[in-house]
Design a protein around this motif. Structure first.
Motif, mmCIF file in Angstrom:
data_model
loop_
_atom_site.group_PDB
_atom_site.id
_atom_site.type_symbol
_atom_site.label_atom_id
_atom_site.label_comp_id
_atom_site.label_asym_id
_atom_site.label_seq_id
_atom_site.Cartn_x
_atom_site.Cartn_y
_atom_site.Cartn_z
ATOM 1 N N ILE A 23 68.925 60.662 51.478
ATOM 2 C CA ILE A 23 68.155 59.423 51.331
ATOM 3 C C ILE A 23 66.661 59.718 51.248
ATOM 4 C CG2 ILE A 23 67.563 57.230 52.440
ATOM 5 C CD1 ILE A 23 70.379 57.207 53.642
ATOM 6 N N LEU A 24 66.159 60.553 52.148
ATOM 7 C CA LEU A 24 64.741 60.909 52.127
ATOM 8 C C LEU A 24 64.377 61.609 50.821
ATOM 9 C CD1 LEU A 24 61.975 61.227 53.505
ATOM 10 C CD2 LEU A 24 62.827 63.362 54.520
ATOM 11 N N SER A 25 65.227 62.529 50.372
ATOM 12 C CA SER A 25 64.951 63.286 49.151
ATOM 13 C C SER A 25 64.868 62.368 47.934
ATOM 14 C CB SER A 25 66.039 64.339 48.928
ATOM 15 O OG SER A 25 66.131 65.209 50.039
ATOM 16 N N LEU A 26 65.792 61.420 47.848
ATOM 17 C CA LEU A 26 65.782 60.487 46.721
ATOM 18 C C LEU A 26 64.551 59.590 46.767
ATOM 19 C CD1 LEU A 26 69.548 59.449 46.664
ATOM 20 C CD2 LEU A 26 68.345 60.703 44.880
ATOM 21 N N SER A 230 75.710 67.617 61.032
ATOM 22 C CA SER A 230 75.848 66.943 59.744
ATOM 23 C C SER A 230 75.737 65.430 59.920
ATOM 24 C CB SER A 230 77.186 67.283 59.100
ATOM 25 O OG SER A 230 78.258 66.779 59.854
ATOM 26 N N SER A 231 75.509 64.741 58.814
ATOM 27 C CA SER A 231 75.389 63.280 58.826
ATOM 28 C C SER A 231 76.436 62.694 57.885
ATOM 29 C CB SER A 231 73.984 62.854 58.379
ATOM 30 O OG SER A 231 72.992 63.395 59.232
ATOM 31 N N PRO A 232 77.636 62.405 58.400
ATOM 32 C CA PRO A 232 78.677 61.831 57.542
ATOM 33 C C PRO A 232 78.199 60.550 56.865
ATOM 34 C CG PRO A 232 79.605 62.509 59.635
ATOM 35 C CD PRO A 232 78.113 62.624 59.773
ATOM 36 N N LEU A 233 78.667 60.333 55.633
ATOM 37 C CA LEU A 233 78.195 59.199 54.852
ATOM 38 C C LEU A 233 78.741 57.875 55.375
ATOM 39 C CD1 LEU A 233 76.207 59.134 52.615
ATOM 40 C CD2 LEU A 233 78.048 59.124 50.949
ATOM 41 N N VAL A 234 79.685 57.935 56.287
ATOM 42 C CA VAL A 234 80.169 56.738 56.972
ATOM 43 C C VAL A 234 79.704 56.836 58.415
ATOM 44 C CG1 VAL A 234 82.185 55.451 57.719
ATOM 45 C CG2 VAL A 234 82.175 56.508 55.468
ATOM 46 N N ILE A 315 79.014 51.299 56.227
ATOM 47 C CA ILE A 315 78.941 51.757 54.843
ATOM 48 C C ILE A 315 77.494 51.835 54.347
ATOM 49 C CG2 ILE A 315 78.942 49.626 53.460
ATOM 50 C CD1 ILE A 315 81.461 52.511 53.102
ATOM 51 N N MET A 316 76.518 51.418 55.149
ATOM 52 C CA MET A 316 75.132 51.346 54.698
ATOM 53 C C MET A 316 74.522 52.690 54.298
ATOM 54 S SD MET A 316 74.445 48.307 54.277
ATOM 55 C CE MET A 316 72.751 48.574 53.782
ATOM 56 N N PRO A 317 74.866 53.823 54.960
ATOM 57 C CA PRO A 317 74.325 55.090 54.454
ATOM 58 C C PRO A 317 74.675 55.345 52.989
ATOM 59 C CG PRO A 317 75.231 55.401 56.647
ATOM 60 C CD PRO A 317 75.610 54.009 56.222
ATOM 61 N N THR A 423 80.789 60.658 43.294
ATOM 62 C CA THR A 423 80.608 61.713 44.293
ATOM 63 C C THR A 423 80.244 61.090 45.643
ATOM 64 O OG1 THR A 423 79.833 63.210 42.555
ATOM 65 C CG2 THR A 423 79.399 63.868 44.810
ATOM 66 N N ILE A 424 79.424 60.056 45.607
ATOM 67 C CA ILE A 424 79.066 59.335 46.832
ATOM 68 C C ILE A 424 80.299 58.683 47.445
ATOM 69 C CG2 ILE A 424 77.746 57.379 47.740
ATOM 70 C CD1 ILE A 424 75.633 58.029 45.547
ATOM 71 N N LEU A 425 81.138 58.088 46.597
ATOM 72 C CA LEU A 425 82.357 57.437 47.091
ATOM 73 C C LEU A 425 83.323 58.452 47.696
ATOM 74 C CD1 LEU A 425 82.959 54.846 44.226
ATOM 75 C CD2 LEU A 425 82.323 54.339 46.581
ATOM 76 N N ALA A 426 83.384 59.662 47.113
ATOM 77 C CA ALA A 426 84.242 60.708 47.675
ATOM 78 C C ALA A 426 83.751 61.112 49.061
ATOM 79 C CB ALA A 426 84.289 61.918 46.753
ATOM 80 N N SER A 427 82.437 61.240 49.225
ATOM 81 C CA SER A 427 81.873 61.547 50.540
ATOM 82 C C SER A 427 82.138 60.415 51.518
ATOM 83 C CB SER A 427 80.360 61.786 50.419
ATOM 84 O OG SER A 427 80.067 62.875 49.567
ATOM 85 N N THR A 428 82.095 59.179 51.012
ATOM 86 C CA THR A 428 82.359 58.014 51.856
ATOM 87 C C THR A 428 83.805 58.003 52.336
ATOM 88 O OG1 THR A 428 80.719 56.723 50.613
ATOM 89 C CG2 THR A 428 82.308 55.498 51.950
ATOM 90 N N GLY A 429 84.737 58.206 51.402
ATOM 91 C CA GLY A 429 86.149 58.191 51.764
ATOM 92 C C GLY A 429 86.508 59.276 52.758
ATOM 93 N N ALA A 430 85.921 60.465 52.583
ATOM 94 C CA ALA A 430 86.225 61.578 53.477
ATOM 95 C C ALA A 430 85.380 61.553 54.747
ATOM 96 C CB ALA A 430 86.004 62.909 52.748
ATOM 97 N N ALA A 431 84.367 60.677 54.807
ATOM 98 C CA ALA A 431 83.459 60.588 55.958
ATOM 99 C C ALA A 431 82.829 61.941 56.254
ATOM 100 C CB ALA A 431 84.186 60.041 57.189
ATOM 101 N N VAL A 432 82.184 62.499 55.230
ATOM 102 C CA VAL A 432 81.572 63.814 55.342
ATOM 103 C C VAL A 432 80.112 63.722 54.919
ATOM 104 C CG1 VAL A 432 82.111 64.545 52.972
ATOM 105 C CG2 VAL A 432 81.916 66.273 54.781
ATOM 106 N N ASP A 433 79.301 64.658 55.364
ATOM 107 C CA ASP A 433 77.914 64.756 54.914
ATOM 108 C C ASP A 433 77.890 64.917 53.394
ATOM 109 O OD1 ASP A 433 75.398 66.262 54.136
ATOM 110 O OD2 ASP A 433 74.962 65.888 56.240
ATOM 111 N N HIS A 434 77.089 64.076 52.730
ATOM 112 C CA HIS A 434 77.121 64.042 51.265
ATOM 113 C C HIS A 434 76.722 65.379 50.649
ATOM 114 C CE1 HIS A 434 77.164 62.421 47.310
ATOM 115 N NE2 HIS A 434 75.860 62.458 47.144
ATOM 116 N N ILE A 435 75.662 65.986 51.155
ATOM 117 C CA ILE A 435 75.209 67.266 50.601
ATOM 118 C C ILE A 435 76.208 68.372 50.911
ATOM 119 C CG2 ILE A 435 73.393 69.019 50.681
ATOM 120 C CD1 ILE A 435 72.746 66.484 49.082
#
Length: 463
Positions: A23-26, A230-234, A315-317, A423-435
């Motif tokens: 988020i910060l990088s974007l 890590s910061s999971p996307l969920v 889901i906000m992240p 790719t964001i949705l895949a990170s969301t579904g798996a509840a994993v850090d996006h990067i």
């Protein structure tokens, strides 16, 4: 704006890998891009309004909210726990769980938005119990969603690409356009090999390598399915929801299979009868159905509403990343990123190199913008007429390979980009850090992309 036009997306990607804070990088990349574009600091709100004040963003924003609510409902009713306990009773091995996730990803081919979230949410508890890393689950979700959607000739992807082909060369109507797209599918090497690689790795025929291997060793030896720090996307508001009834298990048929059947029925039914997949409407209907079922099972209305709010919070992240990804995409359009990349490579085009260069260029544009469909809208009107010109207006192997190269290149760049919505949705579904997901998936994508590129080069010289 020439070379400057590619700086914002590449700054975003570089900072994301360096800081591991997407988020910060974007946000930093967007602000730098606004200054490069001559807008100054006051131009940033205007850019946000242009990027977000449209139907496309409203659709993906509402879809994300509905996904968050549905996941929260699944957890509050104990549906996910029930599915995981069924799998546990069958004593599925780690390999069988990975194969099951692979098959599930291929089965839910009709929507690249639904597939990664559904597979990730359904399989997460099961993969956690057999010590499969969340990064591995996200990879399986991601590499079986868009690749399947782009090689099945009756998905929204197929209709979109076929629509772009109409009016080119001898392609005059929808039937001819769809027939040409279908003939190009065997030449979509990236999508086909991506799906095959997931299966080969799941079956143990190919061992994990690169960062994914380290993630799997961490999960297996230490029991840590996500990396420390890590910061999971969920967020925890969503992952920490406990079942309402602790002393009894509610029906998995009512609380899991019924909503899934509603989603699949509406999504596929709307496609076959209306020509468009109503994914967002399908999720909304499933929420209503499950919400009513929760009330009938004795869960108070106040608790149902609190659960829905927690789902939105959780889901906000992912929503924040989508906001800035859309902003970067709009900024790239304003600065002419795609036009610069096309202009820098068009002088090299020749019949023998056309499929390979088209694949590379489509991947670069998709990587920079995070949009496969946006890439198709740019590249097909440019590359396919060139192919028809080299083919004297006939539908030859060169034309089919070029169409497939655009389709596969768009997915390739999409898989490697932190800006991609799938790719964001895949990170969301798996509840994993996006990067962490992007970093572990890229070596597999590069391997498949390299194989596809070599075949396109060989095919070009053969033609």
């Amino acid at each position: 704006m020439g070379f400057l036009s590619i700086l914002p997306p590449f700054i975003a990607v570089a900072l994301a890998f360096l800081t591991r804070n997407t988020i910060l990088s974007l946000a930093v990349a967007c602000i730098i891009g606004v200054f490069l574009n001559g807008g100054g600091l006051l131009g940033f709100p205007d850019l946000l309004k242009e990027a977000l004040g449209n139907e496309d963003f409203a659709w993906i924003f509402l879809l994300e909210l509905f996904i968050g609510i549905l996941i929260a409902f699944f957890q509050r009713t104990g549906a996910i726990e029930s599915v995981a306990s069924i799998a546990e009773r069958r004593q599925l091995s780690k390999r069988k769980v990975e194969i099951s996730a692979w098959f599930m990803g291929m089965f839910v081919f009709f929507s690249d938005s639904f597939s990664p979230v559904f597979v990730g949410t359904t399989m997460r508890k099961i993969t956690d119990r057999v010590r499969i890393s969340r990064e591995k689950l996200a990879y399986i979700c991601d590499s079986t969603s868009a690749p399947m959607a782009v090689i099945v000739p009756f998905t929204g992807w197929a209709v979109f690409i076929a629509g772009l082909l109409m009016g080119m060369g001898p392609i005059h109507g929808e039937v001819e356009a769809m027939a040409v797209f279908t003939k190009s599918i065997p030449f979509n090497f990236y999508a086909i090999f991506s799906i095959l690689l997931v299966g080969l790795i799941a079956m143990g025929w190919i061992k994990d390598f690169g960062p994914m291997r380290k993630a799997e060793e961490r999960a297996e030896k230490e029991g840590k399915v996500i990396r420390d720090g890590s910061s999971p996307l969920v967020s925890k508001e969503l992952t920490n929801i406990q079942p309402y009834y602790e002393d009894r298990i509610l029906s998995v048929w009512v609380n899991f299979l019924l909503p899934v059947i509603v989603i699949i029925s509406i999504a596929m039914g709307s496609y076959f009868f209306m020509g468009t997949t109503k994914t967002m409407e399908a999720f909304l209907a499933a929420i209503v159905v499950l919400g009513i079922a929760m009330r009938l099972q004795g869960i108070p209305t106040s608790d149902i509403m609190d659960t829905a709010i927690n789902g939105i919070k959780g889901i906000m992240p992912a929503v924040m990343i989508l906001i800035f990804a859309y902003t970067i995409n709009t900024l790239s359009e304003q600065m002419g990123t795609a036009e610069y990349l096309i202009g820098a490579t068009e002088a090299w085009l020749s019949p023998s190199l056309l499929p390979a260069l088209t694949f590379i260029l489509a991947a670069l544009i998709s990587f920079s913008t995070g949009s496969s469909w946006g890439t198709y809208g740019i590249m097909i009107p440019i590359a396919v007429p060139v192919a028809f010109g080299f083919a004297d207006g006939d539908i030859t192997t060169l034309v089919l390979a070029t169409i497939a190269a655009v389709a596969g290149g768009g997915v390739f760049g999409d898989h490697c980009s932190p800006l991609s919505d799938t790719t964001i949705l895949a990170s969301t579904g798996a509840a994993v850090d996006h990067i962490d997901h992007v970093r572990t998936q890229i070596p597999y994508c590069l391997l498949v992309g390299l194989i596809g590129l070599i075949i396109y080069v060989a095919l070009g010289f053969y033609l």
